[in-house]
Write a protein that holds these residues in place. Structure first.
Motif, PDB file in Angstrom:
ATOM      1  N   GLU A 140      -5.412   2.646  -7.269  1.00 38.73           N
ATOM      2  CA  GLU A 140      -6.803   2.279  -7.529  1.00 38.73           C
ATOM      3  C   GLU A 140      -7.681   2.291  -6.276  1.00 38.73           C
ATOM      4  N   PRO A 141      -7.296   1.609  -5.181  1.00 34.90           N
ATOM      5  CA  PRO A 141      -8.172   1.655  -3.999  1.00 34.90           C
ATOM      6  C   PRO A 141      -8.277   3.049  -3.380  1.00 34.90           C
ATOM      7  N   LEU A 142      -7.244   3.847  -3.530  1.00 36.62           N
ATOM      8  CA  LEU A 142      -7.271   5.215  -3.001  1.00 36.62           C
ATOM      9  C   LEU A 142      -8.203   6.093  -3.822  1.00 36.62           C
ATOM     10  N   ILE A 143      -8.170   5.902  -5.130  1.00 34.31           N
ATOM     11  CA  ILE A 143      -9.073   6.645  -6.014  1.00 34.31           C
ATOM     12  C   ILE A 143     -10.525   6.295  -5.700  1.00 34.31           C
ATOM     13  N   GLN A 144     -10.779   5.005  -5.487  1.00 33.75           N
ATOM     14  CA  GLN A 144     -12.131   4.562  -5.148  1.00 33.75           C
ATOM     15  C   GLN A 144     -12.583   5.185  -3.829  1.00 33.75           C
ATOM     16  N   LYS A 145     -11.651   5.284  -2.883  1.00 33.20           N
ATOM     17  CA  LYS A 145     -11.940   5.852  -1.569  1.00 33.20           C
ATOM     18  C   LYS A 145     -12.339   7.323  -1.662  1.00 33.20           C
ATOM     19  N   PHE A 146     -11.692   8.056  -2.585  1.00 29.33           N
ATOM     20  CA  PHE A 146     -11.945   9.486  -2.726  1.00 29.33           C
ATOM     21  C   PHE A 146     -13.229   9.790  -3.496  1.00 29.33           C
ATOM     22  N   PRO A 184       9.235   3.041  -0.072  1.00 25.22           N
ATOM     23  CA  PRO A 184       8.264   2.048   0.401  1.00 25.22           C
ATOM     24  C   PRO A 184       6.859   2.369  -0.090  1.00 25.22           C
ATOM     25  N   LYS A 185       6.009   1.370  -0.087  1.00 24.80           N
ATOM     26  CA  LYS A 185       4.641   1.521  -0.575  1.00 24.80           C
ATOM     27  C   LYS A 185       3.899   2.655   0.132  1.00 24.80           C
ATOM     28  N   ALA A 186       4.072   2.780   1.449  1.00 20.83           N
ATOM     29  CA  ALA A 186       3.355   3.817   2.201  1.00 20.83           C
ATOM     30  C   ALA A 186       3.757   5.216   1.764  1.00 20.83           C
ATOM     31  N   CYS A 187       5.014   5.401   1.353  1.00 24.18           N
ATOM     32  CA  CYS A 187       5.461   6.704   0.846  1.00 24.18           C
ATOM     33  C   CYS A 187       4.760   7.027  -0.467  1.00 24.18           C
ATOM     34  N   ILE A 188       4.608   6.007  -1.308  1.00 21.37           N
ATOM     35  CA  ILE A 188       3.917   6.187  -2.584  1.00 21.37           C
ATOM     36  C   ILE A 188       2.444   6.522  -2.329  1.00 21.37           C
ATOM     37  N   GLU A 189       1.836   5.835  -1.355  1.00 25.93           N
ATOM     38  CA  GLU A 189       0.445   6.116  -0.995  1.00 25.93           C
ATOM     39  C   GLU A 189       0.308   7.552  -0.499  1.00 25.93           C
ATOM     40  N   TYR A 190       1.266   7.998   0.288  1.00 25.91           N
ATOM     41  CA  TYR A 190       1.234   9.370   0.805  1.00 25.91           C
ATOM     42  C   TYR A 190       1.210  10.391  -0.337  1.00 25.91           C
ATOM     43  N   VAL A 191       2.070  10.212  -1.324  1.00 25.71           N
ATOM     44  CA  VAL A 191       2.130  11.161  -2.445  1.00 25.71           C
ATOM     45  C   VAL A 191       0.831  11.125  -3.244  1.00 25.71           C
ATOM     46  N   ILE A 192       0.301   9.929  -3.468  1.00 24.12           N
ATOM     47  CA  ILE A 192      -0.950   9.809  -4.227  1.00 24.12           C
ATOM     48  C   ILE A 192      -2.099  10.472  -3.465  1.00 24.12           C
ATOM     49  N   ILE A 193      -2.185  10.228  -2.161  1.00 23.17           N
ATOM     50  CA  ILE A 193      -3.236  10.850  -1.343  1.00 23.17           C
ATOM     51  C   ILE A 193      -3.084  12.365  -1.347  1.00 23.17           C
ATOM     52  N   HIS A 194      -1.844  12.832  -1.259  1.00 26.42           N
ATOM     53  CA  HIS A 194      -1.576  14.274  -1.311  1.00 26.42           C
ATOM     54  C   HIS A 194      -2.155  14.873  -2.595  1.00 26.42           C
ATOM     55  N   THR A 213      -4.840  14.565   6.618  1.00 31.10           N
ATOM     56  CA  THR A 213      -4.707  13.887   7.908  1.00 31.10           C
ATOM     57  C   THR A 213      -5.852  12.902   8.124  1.00 31.10           C
ATOM     58  N   LYS A 214      -7.034  13.276   7.686  1.00 28.57           N
ATOM     59  CA  LYS A 214      -8.196  12.389   7.817  1.00 28.57           C
ATOM     60  C   LYS A 214      -7.990  11.117   6.996  1.00 28.57           C
ATOM     61  N   GLU A 215      -7.475  11.263   5.776  1.00 24.65           N
ATOM     62  CA  GLU A 215      -7.311  10.119   4.885  1.00 24.65           C
ATOM     63  C   GLU A 215      -6.037   9.318   5.158  1.00 24.65           C
ATOM     64  N   MET A 216      -5.030   9.961   5.792  1.00 22.86           N
ATOM     65  CA  MET A 216      -3.790   9.256   6.148  1.00 22.86           C
ATOM     66  C   MET A 216      -3.243   9.885   7.427  1.00 22.86           C
ATOM     67  N   PRO A 217      -3.733   9.450   8.578  1.00 23.56           N
ATOM     68  CA  PRO A 217      -3.352  10.064   9.847  1.00 23.56           C
ATOM     69  C   PRO A 217      -1.854  10.142  10.103  1.00 23.56           C
TER      70      PRO A 217
END
Length: 231
Positions: A140-146, A184-194, A213-217
Motif C-alpha cells: 500500500e505505501p509503495l503504491i501510494q508512492k508510485f 524478509p520484508k525488504a525482499c518483498i518490497e524489492y519485488v513489489i517495487i520491481h 534504483t531511484k525508488e530502492m537504492p
C-alpha cells in the motif's frame, strides 16, 4: 525453429521466429528463453553469428532473471523441520487434532490436523492466506508512492508460480508468489517495487534500472538476499 551455439563452456539455446521485418532482434524473457525475431530467409549461419556477438549480454540477462526463479528446497512437512516465515526460521510442530489449523507461536509453526499427511496442504494454504494480508499491507505505501508517476496497479493478486517471484500483466495487475512470505520484508518490497516499475517501463532497459534504483537504492542487496536465502 530451434537452434543453439556453444559459448565457452556454456550452451545457449534459442528459438527463431521469422517474420516480415527488416532487422534481427534478440530478446530474453523472464523464463530465460532466448527469442530471435528474424527477417524471412535469413541464413542460419548469420543468425548464429549475431547470437555469438550478443552472447555475453544474453548470459547476463539470464542470470538477472534467475533471481526471480524460486528454488525452494523440497520439504517433508514433519515435526522438527525448519521453515521460513518473513525471513526467520521456525520449527514445524505437528499435533493430531480433530480440527485443521495452522498458527505460529514463539519459534514454532504449529499444525493441527487429523491426518499428518495433510500437513503440507495446510501449511501452503496458511502461507497463501498470510500472504494475501501481508503483501497488501506492505504494498500500500509503495503504491501510494508510485502515484507521483501517474500509475497504479489494477490489483494485487496471489498466485503460485514456479518460475517467478512476481509479475506485472499487460493490463497492470501485479501478481506475487506466496513463497515470498518466507523472505524478509525488504525482499518483498524489492519485488513489489520491481513490478511497480514495470507499470512505467515494460522491459528491463536502463531507464527501468534507473527508476528501480531511484525508488530502492539498495535493491541489489535484497535481490541477492532473496536469491541466496531461498535457494
Amino acid at each position: 525453429m530451434k537452434d543453439f551455439i556453444e559459448f565457452g563452456s556454456q550452451r545457449i539455446d534459442f528459438n527463431i521466429k521469422f517474420s516480415k521485418r527488416k532487422t534481427l532482434g534478440i530478446t530474453v524473457n523472464p523464463e530465460m528463453e532466448v527469442i530471435i525475431n528474424s527477417p524471412e530467409n535469413t541464413p542460419t549461419d548469420l543468425i548464429k553469428k549475431k547470437v555469438e556477438k550478443k552472447a555475453g549480454w544474453i548470459i547476463k540477462q539470464q542470470s538477472y532473471f534467475l533471481s526471480f526463479h524460486p528454488r525452494i528446497k523440497e520439504r517433508k512437512y514433519v515435526s522438527g523441520e525448519t521453515h521460513l516465515y518473513m525471513g526467520r526460521q521456525y520449527r514445524l510442530k505437528l499435533t493430531e487434532s480433530k480440527k485443521s489449523e495452522v498458527r505460529y507461536k514463539g519459534r514454532f509453526i504449529e499444525v493441527y490436523t487429523p491426518k499428518k499427511d495433510k500437513a503440507k496442504e495446510l501449511v501452503l494454504e496458511w502461507y497463501k492466506i498470510r500472504a494475501k494480508a501481508k503483501f497488501a499491507e506492505i504494498a500500500e505505501p509503495l503504491i501510494q508512492k508510485f502515484k507521483k508517476y501517474n500509475v497504479e496497479p489494477k490489483g494485487l493478486y496471489i498466485q503460485n508460480m514456479s518460475k517467478r517471484w512476481g509479475s506485472c500483466t499487460p493490463k497492470g495487475k501485479i501478481i506475487l508468489n506466496p513463497e515470498l512470505m518466507k523472505a524478509p520484508k525488504a525482499c518483498i518490497e524489492y519485488v513489489i517495487i520491481h513490478e511497480l516499475c514495470h507499470l512505467i517501463h515494460h522491459d528491463h532497459t536502463q531507464k527501468f534500472i534507473d527508476l528501480q534504483t531511484k525508488e530502492m537504492p539498495d535493491w541489489r542487496r535484497w535481490k541477492d538476499k532473496l536469491e541466496n536465502l531461498l535457494a
